[in-house]
Design a protein around this motif. Structure first.
Motif, PDB file in Angstrom:
ATOM      1  N   ALA A  65       0.831  -1.203   0.000  1.00  0.00           N
ATOM      2  CA  ALA A  65       0.000   0.000   0.000  1.00  0.00           C
ATOM      3  C   ALA A  65       0.859   1.243   0.000  1.00  0.00           C
ATOM      4  O   ALA A  65       0.594   2.220  -0.706  1.00  0.00           O
ATOM      5  N   MET A  66       1.925   1.211   0.802  1.00  0.00           N
ATOM      6  CA  MET A  66       2.849   2.344   0.847  1.00  0.00           C
ATOM      7  C   MET A  66       3.551   2.506  -0.502  1.00  0.00           C
ATOM      8  O   MET A  66       3.687   3.615  -1.026  1.00  0.00           O
ATOM      9  N   LYS A  67       3.979   1.377  -1.070  1.00  0.00           N
ATOM     10  CA  LYS A  67       4.670   1.401  -2.354  1.00  0.00           C
ATOM     11  C   LYS A  67       3.760   1.974  -3.439  1.00  0.00           C
ATOM     12  O   LYS A  67       4.170   2.805  -4.243  1.00  0.00           O
ATOM     13  N   ALA A 161       3.933  -8.965   3.119  1.00  0.00           N
ATOM     14  CA  ALA A 161       3.068  -7.787   3.255  1.00  0.00           C
ATOM     15  C   ALA A 161       2.920  -7.075   1.924  1.00  0.00           C
ATOM     16  O   ALA A 161       1.821  -6.642   1.546  1.00  0.00           O
ATOM     17  N   LEU A 162       4.049  -6.959   1.202  1.00  0.00           N
ATOM     18  CA  LEU A 162       4.044  -6.272  -0.089  1.00  0.00           C
ATOM     19  C   LEU A 162       3.073  -6.962  -1.059  1.00  0.00           C
ATOM     20  O   LEU A 162       2.213  -6.323  -1.669  1.00  0.00           O
ATOM     21  N   VAL A 196       8.728  -7.342  -6.812  1.00  0.00           N
ATOM     22  CA  VAL A 196       8.848  -7.514  -5.365  1.00  0.00           C
ATOM     23  C   VAL A 196      10.127  -8.245  -4.992  1.00  0.00           C
ATOM     24  O   VAL A 196      10.899  -7.808  -4.127  1.00  0.00           O
ATOM     25  N   SER A 197      10.390  -9.388  -5.638  1.00  0.00           N
ATOM     26  CA  SER A 197      11.560 -10.192  -5.254  1.00  0.00           C
ATOM     27  C   SER A 197      12.851  -9.421  -5.483  1.00  0.00           C
ATOM     28  O   SER A 197      13.799  -9.517  -4.696  1.00  0.00           O
ATOM     29  N   GLU A 198      12.890  -8.627  -6.559  1.00  0.00           N
ATOM     30  CA  GLU A 198      14.087  -7.832  -6.844  1.00  0.00           C
ATOM     31  C   GLU A 198      14.294  -6.752  -5.785  1.00  0.00           C
ATOM     32  O   GLU A 198      15.409  -6.530  -5.321  1.00  0.00           O
ATOM     33  N   GLU A 199      13.200  -6.123  -5.384  1.00  0.00           N
ATOM     34  CA  GLU A 199      13.336  -5.036  -4.411  1.00  0.00           C
ATOM     35  C   GLU A 199      13.717  -5.559  -3.032  1.00  0.00           C
ATOM     36  O   GLU A 199      14.374  -4.875  -2.256  1.00  0.00           O
ATOM     37  N   LEU A 200      13.322  -6.784  -2.722  1.00  0.00           N
ATOM     38  CA  LEU A 200      13.669  -7.372  -1.422  1.00  0.00           C
ATOM     39  C   LEU A 200      15.128  -7.812  -1.356  1.00  0.00           C
ATOM     40  O   LEU A 200      15.655  -8.044  -0.272  1.00  0.00           O
ATOM     41  N   ARG A 305      23.874  20.219  -6.186  1.00  0.00           N
ATOM     42  CA  ARG A 305      23.987  18.892  -6.788  1.00  0.00           C
ATOM     43  C   ARG A 305      22.791  18.041  -6.380  1.00  0.00           C
ATOM     44  O   ARG A 305      22.133  18.320  -5.384  1.00  0.00           O
ATOM     45  N   LEU A 306      22.524  16.996  -7.144  1.00  0.00           N
ATOM     46  CA  LEU A 306      21.416  16.092  -6.879  1.00  0.00           C
ATOM     47  C   LEU A 306      21.922  14.826  -6.208  1.00  0.00           C
ATOM     48  O   LEU A 306      22.731  14.093  -6.790  1.00  0.00           O
ATOM     49  N   GLY A 307      21.477  14.571  -4.996  1.00  0.00           N
ATOM     50  CA  GLY A 307      21.783  13.320  -4.314  1.00  0.00           C
ATOM     51  C   GLY A 307      20.724  12.286  -4.645  1.00  0.00           C
ATOM     52  O   GLY A 307      19.522  12.583  -4.606  1.00  0.00           O
ATOM     53  N   VAL A 308      21.147  11.077  -4.999  1.00  0.00           N
ATOM     54  CA  VAL A 308      20.209  10.029  -5.435  1.00  0.00           C
ATOM     55  C   VAL A 308      20.294   8.844  -4.481  1.00  0.00           C
ATOM     56  O   VAL A 308      21.383   8.340  -4.194  1.00  0.00           O
ATOM     57  N   LEU A 309      19.131   8.402  -3.998  1.00  0.00           N
ATOM     58  CA  LEU A 309      19.046   7.294  -3.047  1.00  0.00           C
ATOM     59  C   LEU A 309      18.183   6.171  -3.607  1.00  0.00           C
ATOM     60  O   LEU A 309      17.466   6.365  -4.590  1.00  0.00           O
ATOM     61  N   ASP A 310      18.238   5.022  -2.960  1.00  0.00           N
ATOM     62  CA  ASP A 310      17.331   3.888  -3.186  1.00  0.00           C
ATOM     63  C   ASP A 310      17.396   3.327  -4.598  1.00  0.00           C
ATOM     64  O   ASP A 310      16.668   3.746  -5.498  1.00  0.00           O
ATOM     65  N   PHE A 311      18.251   2.333  -4.768  1.00  0.00           N
ATOM     66  CA  PHE A 311      18.412   1.665  -6.059  1.00  0.00           C
ATOM     67  C   PHE A 311      17.797   0.262  -6.017  1.00  0.00           C
ATOM     68  O   PHE A 311      18.244  -0.647  -6.710  1.00  0.00           O
ATOM     69  N   GLY A 312      16.736   0.102  -5.202  1.00  0.00           N
ATOM     70  CA  GLY A 312      16.080  -1.196  -5.062  1.00  0.00           C
ATOM     71  C   GLY A 312      15.355  -1.645  -6.308  1.00  0.00           C
ATOM     72  O   GLY A 312      15.154  -2.842  -6.522  1.00  0.00           O
TER      73      GLY A 312
END
Length: 459
Positions: A65-67, A161-162, A196-200, A305-312
Motif C-alpha cells: 500500500a505504501m509502495k 506484506a508487499l 517484489v523479489s528484486e526489491e527485497l 547537486r542532486l543526491g540520489v538514493l534507493d536503487f532497489g
C-alpha cells in the motif's frame, strides 16, 4: 496472536474497507444527482472524498500500500486543483514517512544478520529511524572507521506484506482509475508485484548502487552514496545530507526548483547511458538537493547537486535507453508522420491487427513531447492536467486513439519512470532545458551524419 499476524489482519481490514467506502460514495453521488446537482460538481466532490479516504489509509500503512501510494503520488499534478490541493501534504508525507518499526525488532534483525556483536561495527547508532519506506527503514549511524552511514533495515515479513497489499489493491484497481485521469492503475500494480523479489534483494540493490556510485564519483552534478556493507535484510551506505525534493516542492526557491528539475532530467537520461541501469523509483523522497561542489569551491546557484538514493528497483539497459525512443521522438518533432508510424509498428506499439492514420498518431504525440520542441520548457501542474484530460477523457479523439496503441513489455518500466519524472518536474514547477539533455544522452535523438561514402552509395 503475535504482532506480525495482528498487524497483517489490521492492514488487510483497512485495505478491504476502501472499495466499500468507494461504493458508499458512489451511492451518495447518485443521490446528489437525483436531487438536481450537476454531474461535474458531483463528480468532483466524489473524487475528492475518494481521494481523502485512500490517502488516509495508504498513509497509515507500509508494504504494498505504501509502495503504491508512493508510485501514485508523483501523478498528483494530473489531479484537478480542487482535489489535489487539500491532499498534497498527505501525498508528500507518503513520500517521506511511515510508521516506525519497534526498536527491539530493529535490534533483532541486526543481531541475526550482522552477529550478536553488531554494535561493535558502529561508533554510533541512532535507534530512531531517519526515514521509512515500503519495505524497510533507515537509521543514521557512524561506522567503525568513522564514516557517517545510513543503515537500511528490512521489515520482517516485508515480502509477504508487499504481495498481500498489492494483490488486494489490484482487486479494485478499476475504482482507483478516476483519481488520476489517463493513468491505467492495474498495469502499475502488476509491475510493482513483478518486481517484489528484486526489491527485497539488498544484494542486487547494493550492486546497482555501487555501479552508480563509482560512475558518478566526483561528478559536479550528481552524488550517489557508496556501499559500505551489505547482507540479507541490511544495507549500509554512506550518509548524505541535503534538502529532500519534497521540501523543495513545497518551499524551495525558483533557483532550487529549476536546478533540481534540470539535474533530475539529466540523471534520468544520463544514468542509463553511463551505467546501463535506469533508476526506476523516481519519487521525491529518493532525491536530495546538496549545496556545494566536491572541490569545495564557493557556492553559487549552479553549485547545487542532486543526491540520489534507493536503487532497489532498476531497469537493466546494457546499451542505454533504446535507440527507437530517440529516433521516434526526433522524427515526431520533424513531422515525419509515416516514418514515425512505421517505427511504432516495428517496435510493437501498434498491433498488426490494427491500422491507424499516421497523421492522427502524430497529432496524438506532439502535445506530449512539447517540452522537447523548445530550448527550455516550464513544467506546470496545469500542463500536466491538460495532458491527462486530453488522453483520459473518453470523449476525446486522443483517448480513442490512445486505447488502440500498445505498450510493449520492454518499454513498460521506461514509460512509467519517464511519466513519473515528468510528474515530479511538474510538482517542482521547474524550467528545464530538456532538449539539451536529450541531445546529450538519448540514443537516436540526434540524427547520425552520413559519411561521404554513404552519400555516394545512395547517389
Amino acid at each position: 496472536m503475535s504482532d506480525l499476524p495482528r498487524k497483517a489482519v489490521t492492514r488487510t481490514a483497512k485495505l478491504a474497507a476502501l472499495p466499500l467506502g468507494f461504493a458508499g460514495r458512489a451511492t451518495w453521488g447518485l443521490g446528489k444527482r437525483i436531487v438536481g446537482e450537476s454531474a461535474e460538481i458531483v463528480g468532483r466532490e466524489l473524487q475528492q472524498r475518494t481521494a481523502e479516504q485512500m490517502f488516509k489509509v495508504l498513509g497509515e500503512l507500509k508494504g504494498g500500500a505504501m509502495k503504491f501510494g508512493q508510485a501514485l503520488s508523483v501523478f498528483e499534478s494530473a489531479l484537478p486543483e480542487e482535489v489535489a490541493g487539500p491532499y498534497r501534504a498527505a501525498l508528500t508525507k507518503l513520500q517521506e514517512a511511515a510508521p516506525p518499526m519497534p526498536t527491539r525488532t530493529v535490534h533483532t534483525v541486526l543481531a541475526e544478520r550482522l552477529g550478536t556483536d553488531w554494535q561493535d561495527l558502529f561508533q554510533e547508532f541512532d535507534d530512531k529511524p531517519s526515514a521509512a519506506a515500503s519495505i524497510g527503514q533507515v537509521h543514521r549511524g557512524v561506522w567503525h572507521d568513522g564514516r557517517e552511514v545510513a543503515v537500511k533495515v528490512q521489515y520482517p515479513g516485508a515480502g509477504e506484506a508487499l504481495l498481500s497489499d498489492l494483490n488486494q489493491l489490484s482487486r479494485f484497481a478499476r475504482l482507483l482509475g478516476p483519481l488520476v485521469p489517463g493513468m491505467d492503475i492495474k498495469p502499475l500494480i502488476t509491475e510493482l508485484k513483478d518486481r517484489v523479489s528484486e526489491e527485497l534483494d539488498y544484494g542486487l540493490e547494493a550492486q546497482a548502487q555501487q555501479v552508480h556510485a563509482e560512475e558518478f564519483a566526483g561528478d559536479p552534478d550528481v552524488v550517489v552514496p557508496g556501499v559500505v556493507h551489505q547482507c540479507e535484510q541490511v544495507l549500509v551506505t554512506e550518509w548524505i545530507d541535503g534538502i529532500p525534493l519534497s521540501e523543495i516542492i513545497t518551499g524551495g526557491t525558483a533557483e532550487q526548483r529549476n536546478r533540481a528539475g534540470q539535474l533530475l532530467a539529466r540523471f534520468l537520461f544520463s544514468g542509463p547511458a553511463r551505467t546501463g541501469l535506469l533508476h526506476a523509483d523516481p519519487h521525491p523522497g529518493n532525491f536530495r538537493l546538496l549545496p556545494g561542489k566536491p572541490d569545495g569551491e564557493p557556492d553559487s546557484e549552479d553549485d547545487w547537486r542532486l543526491g540520489v538514493l534507493d536503487f532497489g528497483t532498476v531497469d537493466r539497459l546494457p546499451g542505454g535507453l533504446p535507440t527507437p525512443i530517440g529516433e521516434s521522438l526526433r522524427m515526431t518533432l520533424d513531422g515525419e508522420a509515416d516514418a514515425v508510424y512505421e517505427l511504432l509498428c516495428t517496435e510493437g506499439f501498434v498491433k498488426e491487427s490494427i491500422e491507424l492514420d499516421p497523421d492522427a498518431v502524430l497529432d496524438y504525440l506532439l502535445p506530449i513531447i512539447e517540452p522537447a520542441q523548445v530550448d527550455e520548457f516550464t513544467f506546470t501542474r496545469g500542463w500536466m492536467r491538460s495532458q491527462a484530460a486530453r488522453v483520459g477523457d473518453p470523449r476525446s479523439p486522443a483517448y480513442q486513439l490512445g486505447k488502440q496503441l500498445n505498450l510493449p513489455p520492454a518499454y513498460l518500466l521506461i514509460h512509467r519512470v519517464t511519466l513519473s519524472t515528468i510528474g515530479v518536474l511538474c510538482q517542482l514547477g521547474a524550467t528545464v532545458r530538456l532538449r539539451e539533455e536529450l541531445e546529450a544522452w538519448l540514443p537516436g535523438f540526434v540524427a547520425e551524419e552520413e559519411t561521404p561514402e554513404e552519400s555516394a552509395a545512395e547517389a
